[in-house]
Design a protein around this motif. Structure first.
Motif, PDB file in Angstrom:
ATOM      1  N   SER A 135       0.026  -3.830   8.125  1.00 18.71           N
ATOM      2  CA  SER A 135       1.272  -4.365   7.555  1.00 18.71           C
ATOM      3  C   SER A 135       2.234  -3.245   7.194  1.00 18.71           C
ATOM      4  CB  SER A 135       0.980  -5.210   6.313  1.00 18.71           C
ATOM      5  OG  SER A 135       0.296  -6.373   6.672  1.00 18.71           O
ATOM      6  N   PHE A 136       1.715  -2.177   6.604  1.00 15.92           N
ATOM      7  CA  PHE A 136       2.546  -1.031   6.248  1.00 15.92           C
ATOM      8  C   PHE A 136       3.237  -0.466   7.479  1.00 15.92           C
ATOM      9  CE2 PHE A 136       3.284   3.487   5.722  1.00 15.92           C
ATOM     10  CZ  PHE A 136       3.907   3.561   4.483  1.00 15.92           C
ATOM     11  N   LEU A 137       2.507  -0.404   8.589  1.00 19.46           N
ATOM     12  CA  LEU A 137       3.056   0.189   9.811  1.00 19.46           C
ATOM     13  C   LEU A 137       4.106  -0.693  10.481  1.00 19.46           C
ATOM     14  CD1 LEU A 137      -0.209   1.668  11.329  1.00 19.46           C
ATOM     15  CD2 LEU A 137       1.673   2.932  10.266  1.00 19.46           C
ATOM     16  N   VAL A 138       3.989  -2.005  10.348  1.00 17.24           N
ATOM     17  CA  VAL A 138       4.902  -2.894  11.076  1.00 17.24           C
ATOM     18  C   VAL A 138       5.919  -3.610  10.181  1.00 17.24           C
ATOM     19  CG1 VAL A 138       3.272  -3.262  12.956  1.00 17.24           C
ATOM     20  CG2 VAL A 138       3.328  -4.871  11.065  1.00 17.24           C
ATOM     21  N   MET A 198       0.851  -1.170   0.000  1.00 15.95           N
ATOM     22  CA  MET A 198       0.000   0.000   0.000  1.00 15.95           C
ATOM     23  C   MET A 198       0.897   1.233   0.000  1.00 15.95           C
ATOM     24  SD  MET A 198      -3.199   0.538   2.545  1.00 15.95           S
ATOM     25  CE  MET A 198      -4.568   1.454   1.926  1.00 15.95           C
ATOM     26  N   LYS A 199       0.513   2.236  -0.751  1.00 20.05           N
ATOM     27  CA  LYS A 199       1.336   3.439  -0.877  1.00 20.05           C
ATOM     28  C   LYS A 199       1.176   4.356   0.330  1.00 20.05           C
ATOM     29  CE  LYS A 199       1.550   3.461  -5.839  1.00 20.05           C
ATOM     30  NZ  LYS A 199       1.479   4.254  -7.041  1.00 20.05           N
ATOM     31  N   LEU A 244      -5.393   6.844   7.710  1.00 16.91           N
ATOM     32  CA  LEU A 244      -5.125   7.183   9.112  1.00 16.91           C
ATOM     33  C   LEU A 244      -5.674   8.564   9.460  1.00 16.91           C
ATOM     34  CD1 LEU A 244      -1.522   5.739   9.502  1.00 16.91           C
ATOM     35  CD2 LEU A 244      -3.662   4.789  10.391  1.00 16.91           C
ATOM     36  N   LYS A 245      -5.641   9.482   8.496  1.00 13.01           N
ATOM     37  CA  LYS A 245      -6.220  10.815   8.724  1.00 13.01           C
ATOM     38  C   LYS A 245      -7.720  10.686   8.994  1.00 13.01           C
ATOM     39  CE  LYS A 245      -7.605  13.323   5.444  1.00 13.01           C
ATOM     40  NZ  LYS A 245      -8.091  14.169   4.402  1.00 13.01           N
ATOM     41  N   GLU A 246      -8.406   9.888   8.191  1.00 17.30           N
ATOM     42  CA  GLU A 246      -9.846   9.712   8.385  1.00 17.30           C
ATOM     43  C   GLU A 246     -10.146   9.013   9.710  1.00 17.30           C
ATOM     44  OE1 GLU A 246     -11.729  11.437   6.711  1.00 17.30           O
ATOM     45  OE2 GLU A 246     -10.579  11.795   4.902  1.00 17.30           O
ATOM     46  N   LEU A 247      -9.330   8.075  10.091  1.00 15.95           N
ATOM     47  CA  LEU A 247      -9.527   7.385  11.371  1.00 15.95           C
ATOM     48  C   LEU A 247      -9.121   8.249  12.562  1.00 15.95           C
ATOM     49  CD1 LEU A 247      -8.342   3.793  10.439  1.00 15.95           C
ATOM     50  CD2 LEU A 247     -10.691   4.569  10.861  1.00 15.95           C
ATOM     51  N   GLY A 248      -8.439   9.360  12.298  1.00 11.14           N
ATOM     52  CA  GLY A 248      -7.999  10.257  13.360  1.00 11.14           C
ATOM     53  C   GLY A 248      -9.117  11.084  13.970  1.00 11.14           C
ATOM     54  N   LEU A 251      -7.614  -2.745   5.979  1.00 12.91           N
ATOM     55  CA  LEU A 251      -7.128  -2.668   7.356  1.00 12.91           C
ATOM     56  C   LEU A 251      -5.844  -3.475   7.518  1.00 12.91           C
ATOM     57  CD1 LEU A 251      -7.375  -1.907  10.349  1.00 12.91           C
ATOM     58  CD2 LEU A 251      -8.946  -3.846  10.613  1.00 12.91           C
ATOM     59  N   SER A 252      -5.827  -4.663   6.969  1.00 16.03           N
ATOM     60  CA  SER A 252      -4.646  -5.515   7.040  1.00 16.03           C
ATOM     61  C   SER A 252      -3.446  -4.864   6.348  1.00 16.03           C
ATOM     62  CB  SER A 252      -4.949  -6.874   6.401  1.00 16.03           C
ATOM     63  OG  SER A 252      -3.819  -7.689   6.403  1.00 16.03           O
TER      64      SER A 252
END
Length: 97
Positions: free
Chosen positions: A85-88, A1-2, A10-14, A80-81
């Motif tokens: 994955s991008f974060l970790v 994911m880019k 993440l902005k929307e979930l913020g 979501l996955s």
């Protein structure tokens, strides 16, 4: 994911309301929830809920599905996955051993 797509999601979930909506939908399972049920559970006015759902759909976090007169919001677990994955994916990559 880019990077840009992850940052947008993440902005929307913020936003606290959008995070509450998304959390309720993730808990609901793969069938999602009818918009009316989501509105009752979270006690959010319809116009406000619609605005927040639109933001989550545009970020790819949700899809909507119509069954007759009922509109369902369905969480996109694959997205979501990919975000997680991008974060970790590079966790501790530069740690000395």
């Amino acid at each position: 994911m880019k990077l840009e797509a992850v940052a947008n999601a993440l902005k929307e979930l913020g936003h606290p309301t959008r995070l509450s909506i998304y959390k309720a939908l993730v808990r609901s399972g793969e069938n999602g929830l009818p918009v009316g049920e989501l509105q009752k559970r979270l006690e959010i006015p319809n116009s406000t809920l619609s605005h927040h759902i639109s933001a989550l759909v545009s970020a790819g976090l949700l899809q909507q599905r119509r069954e007759g007169r009922i509109l369902y919001c369905v969480p996109q677990y694959e997205v979501l996955s990919q975000i997680v994955s991008f974060l970790v994916e590079e966790c501790c990559a530069e740690q000395e051993r």
